[in-house]
Write a protein that holds these residues in place. Structure first.
Motif, short mmCIF file in Angstrom:
data_model
loop_
_atom_site.label_atom_id
_atom_site.label_comp_id
_atom_site.label_asym_id
_atom_site.label_seq_id
_atom_site.Cartn_x
_atom_site.Cartn_y
_atom_site.Cartn_z
N LEU A 58 0.82 -1.20 0.00
CA LEU A 58 0.00 0.00 0.00
C LEU A 58 0.87 1.27 0.00
N ARG A 59 1.96 1.24 0.82
CA ARG A 59 2.83 2.42 0.88
C ARG A 59 3.53 2.65 -0.46
N GLN A 60 4.04 1.57 -1.09
CA GLN A 60 4.72 1.70 -2.38
C GLN A 60 3.74 2.15 -3.47
N TYR A 61 2.50 1.70 -3.37
CA TYR A 61 1.50 2.08 -4.37
C TYR A 61 1.22 3.58 -4.26
N THR A 62 1.11 4.03 -3.00
CA THR A 62 0.88 5.47 -2.81
C THR A 62 2.06 6.29 -3.34
N GLU A 63 3.30 5.83 -3.03
CA GLU A 63 4.49 6.54 -3.53
C GLU A 63 4.56 6.50 -5.06
N ALA A 64 4.15 5.38 -5.64
CA ALA A 64 4.16 5.26 -7.11
C ALA A 64 3.21 6.25 -7.73
N ARG A 65 2.03 6.42 -7.08
CA ARG A 65 1.07 7.39 -7.60
C ARG A 65 1.64 8.80 -7.52
N GLU A 66 2.28 9.10 -6.37
CA GLU A 66 2.89 10.44 -6.25
C GLU A 66 4.01 10.64 -7.27
N THR A 67 4.86 9.58 -7.43
CA THR A 67 5.95 9.68 -8.42
C THR A 67 5.39 9.86 -9.82
N GLN A 68 4.32 9.12 -10.10
CA GLN A 68 3.70 9.22 -11.42
C GLN A 68 3.14 10.62 -11.65
N ALA A 69 2.57 11.19 -10.62
CA ALA A 69 2.02 12.54 -10.75
C ALA A 69 3.14 13.54 -11.00
N ARG A 70 4.27 13.38 -10.23
CA ARG A 70 5.41 14.30 -10.48
C ARG A 70 5.97 14.12 -11.88
N HIS A 71 6.03 12.84 -12.33
CA HIS A 71 6.54 12.57 -13.67
C HIS A 71 5.65 13.23 -14.72
N ILE A 72 4.36 13.17 -14.48
CA ILE A 72 3.42 13.80 -15.43
C ILE A 72 3.69 15.31 -15.50
N GLU A 73 3.83 15.92 -14.28
CA GLU A 73 4.09 17.36 -14.25
C GLU A 73 5.42 17.71 -14.94
N GLN A 74 6.44 16.83 -14.73
CA GLN A 74 7.76 17.08 -15.35
C GLN A 74 7.66 17.01 -16.87
N VAL A 75 6.95 15.95 -17.35
CA VAL A 75 6.81 15.78 -18.79
C VAL A 75 6.00 16.93 -19.38
N ARG A 76 4.94 17.34 -18.61
CA ARG A 76 4.13 18.47 -19.09
C ARG A 76 4.99 19.75 -19.20
N GLY A 77 5.89 19.94 -18.19
CA GLY A 77 6.77 21.12 -18.23
C GLY A 77 7.74 21.06 -19.39
N GLU A 78 8.34 19.87 -19.60
CA GLU A 78 9.27 19.73 -20.72
C GLU A 78 8.56 19.96 -22.04
N LEU A 79 7.31 19.42 -22.13
CA LEU A 79 6.54 19.60 -23.37
C LEU A 79 6.25 21.08 -23.60
N ALA A 80 5.90 21.80 -22.55
CA ALA A 80 5.63 23.23 -22.69
C ALA A 80 6.90 23.98 -23.11
N THR A 81 8.03 23.56 -22.48
CA THR A 81 9.31 24.21 -22.84
C THR A 81 9.64 23.98 -24.32
N LYS A 82 9.47 22.73 -24.77
CA LYS A 82 9.76 22.42 -26.17
C LYS A 82 8.86 23.22 -27.10
N GLN A 83 7.57 23.33 -26.67
CA GLN A 83 6.64 24.07 -27.52
C GLN A 83 7.02 25.55 -27.58
N GLN A 84 7.46 26.12 -26.45
CA GLN A 84 7.91 27.51 -26.44
C GLN A 84 9.17 27.68 -27.30
N THR A 85 10.06 26.68 -27.19
CA THR A 85 11.28 26.74 -28.00
C THR A 85 10.95 26.71 -29.48
N ILE A 86 9.98 25.85 -29.84
CA ILE A 86 9.56 25.77 -31.25
C ILE A 86 9.00 27.12 -31.71
N LYS A 87 8.16 27.73 -30.84
CA LYS A 87 7.61 29.04 -31.22
C LYS A 87 8.73 30.08 -31.38
#
Length: 379
Positions: A58-87
C-alpha cells in the motif's frame, strides 16, 4: 525545428500514456479509498509477514502514484518548454529569413554598384593605357631628339678641338720657322760684321776702315727683320670643356632645384603607376605651380630650344661634357647660343589637364643618362 518537433511529439505521447496509466491507478485506488477498506485489506492477511507485505505494498503504491504525478508534471513542463522553443525558433526563423531577404536586396544593389564601378574603371583603364601609350611615344621622341642634339654637340666639340689643335700646331710650326729665321739673320749679321771688321783691320787708312764698317752696317740694316709669332687666341665658343665639365661634376648633391617650389612626382628609371604597367622616365618629374619660373641649375650655354609633341618646349644647356635638359615648359625666355648663369630663369612650367604643372628635368654626361636626384641639393 524538426528535431524539436520530434521530441515534442514523443513527449506528448509519453504524457498521454502517463495520464492513461495514472487514471488506471486512480481508478483502482478509488475502490479502497476509505480507511475501512484499507484496514480490512491489512487484517485479512493470513500471517504477520503477509500483513507487513500488504502494508509495504500500500505504501509503495501510494508513492508510485505520487511519483507518477510528479513525472506527469515534469513531462508536461518539458513539453511546454519544447513548444515555447519551437515558437521561438519559428519567430527567429522568420526574422532570419527577413534579414536574409534584406541582405540579398542590399547585395543586389551593391552588386549593381560594383558592376557600374567596374565598368567605369574599365573605361578609365582603357583611357589610362591610351595616355600611357601616348606618353611612351612622347618619351621616345624626347629621347631621340635629345640624343641627336647631344650627338651634334659632341661632334661639334670634337671638330672645335681638332681645329684648335690644328691652329696650335700651325702656330708652333710658324714660331719654329720664325725662330730659325731670326737665328739665321742674327748669324748672318754677326758674320757680316765680323767680315767687315776683318777688312777694316786690313784697310790702308782709318778713313777706308770706317767706310768699310759703314757699308757693312748699311747692308745689315737692309736685312728684313723677323717678327715673333703671335699666340693663337682661343675661340670664345670653344670653351675649355674639361674645365667646365670638372666644375659641374664637382657639384653633385649641391645643384639648386630647377623650380623654387615643387616635389618629385615620378622618379628616374622604371616606374609602375598601375599593376602590370611599367613606364620609363629619362630624368625626374617635378610637380610645381602653373606658370612657375624654370631656372638653370648651373651656368652654361643653351645648345637647343625645341618643341616636342607631348613634352612641350624643351631646352638643352651644355656644361662642358655635361648637359641639363628642361622639358614640359610652356615657353622659353632664352635662345640657342645664349650664355646663362646659375638660377637664371629660362622659361615657365607648362600646365597639365588636371590643373597643375609638372616639368621634366634630366642630366646627361655625354651620351649617358644620370639620376638627377643624386645631383640636386636637399630641401
Amino acid at each position: 525545428m524538426r528535431g524539436l518537433a520530434v521530441q515534442s511529439g514523443k513527449l506528448a505521447r509519453d504524457l498521454k500514456n502517463l495520464k492513461r496509466e495514472y487514471a488506471s491507478m486512480v481508478y483502482a485506488a478509488s475502490k479502497t479509498a476509505n480507511t475501512y477498506n484499507k484496514l480490512s485489506f491489512l487484517f485479512s492477511a493470513n500471517s504477520f509477514n503477509s500483513l507487513v507485505m500488504r502494508y509495504q505494498y500500500l505504501r509503495q503504491y501510494t508513492e508510485a502514484r505520487e511519483t507518477q504525478a510528479r513525472h506527469i508534471e515534469q513531462v508536461r513542463g518539458e513539453l511546454a518548454t519544447k513548444q515555447q522553443t519551437i515558437k521561438y525558433k519559428q519567430v527567429r526563423k522568420t526574422d532570419v529569413l527577413q534579414a536574409q531577404v534584406t541582405e540579398t536586396k542590399t547585395l543586389e544593389v551593391t552588386k549593381e554598384r560594383q558592376a557600374a564601378v567596374a565598368s567605369e574603371l574599365s573605361k578609365q583603364e582603357t583611357t589610362l593605357k591610351g595616355e600611357l601609350g601616348e606618353r611612351t611615344k612622347a618619351v621616345n621622341r624626347l629621347d631621340n631628339a635629345i640624343a641627336n642634339v647631344i650627338e651634334r654637340e659632341i661632334q661639334r666639340a670634337a671638330r672645335e678641338r681638332e681645329e684648335r689643335l690644328r691652329r696650335e700646331r700651325i702656330a708652333r710650326e710658324q714660331a719654329e720657322r720664325q725662330e730659325a729665321a731670326a737665328k739665321a739673320r742674327a748669324e748672318a749679321i754677326a758674320k757680316a760684321r765680323a767680315d767687315a771688321a776683318a777688312k777694316a783691320a786690313k784697310a790702308e787708312t782709318p778713313e777706308k776702315a770706317k767706310e768699310i764698317i759703314k757699308e757693312a752696317e748699311e747692308e745689315v740694316a737692309k736685312t728684313p727683320e723677323v717678327r715673333p709669332a703671335e699666340p693663337v687666341r682661343a675661340n670664345i665658343g670653344a670653351a675649355p670643356e674639361a674645365e667646365a665639365g670638372a666644375s659641374f661634376g664637382s657639384s653633385r648633391g649641391r645643384l639648386p632645384w630647377p623650380v623654387r617650389s615643387g616635389y618629385i612626382s615620378e622618379h628616374f628609371g622604371l616606374n609602375s603607376p598601375l599593376p602590370g604597367i611599367t613606364t620609363r622616365n629619362l630624368g625626374v618629374d617635378i610637380a610645381t605651380n602653373v606658370g612657375e619660373p624654370v631656372r638653370a641649375v648651373y651656368e652654361g650655354i643653351v645648345r637647343n630650344v625645341m618643341s616636342v609633341p607631348g613634352m612641350g618646349t624643351v631646352i638643352t644647356i651644355q656644361h662642358g661634357e655635361y648637359f641639363t635638359i628642361y622639358a614640359k615648359l610652356a615657353s622659353a625666355s632664352v635662345s640657342e647660343g645664349h650664355r646663362v648663369k646659375a638660377r637664371e630663369a629660362i622659361g615657365t612650367a607648362l600646365s597639365d589637364r588636371n590643373g597643375g604643372a609638372e616639368i621634366n628635368f634630366q642630366i646627361w654626361k655625354g651620351r649617358g643618362k644620370m639620376n638627377p636626384e643624386s645631383w640636386l641639393a636637399g630641401k
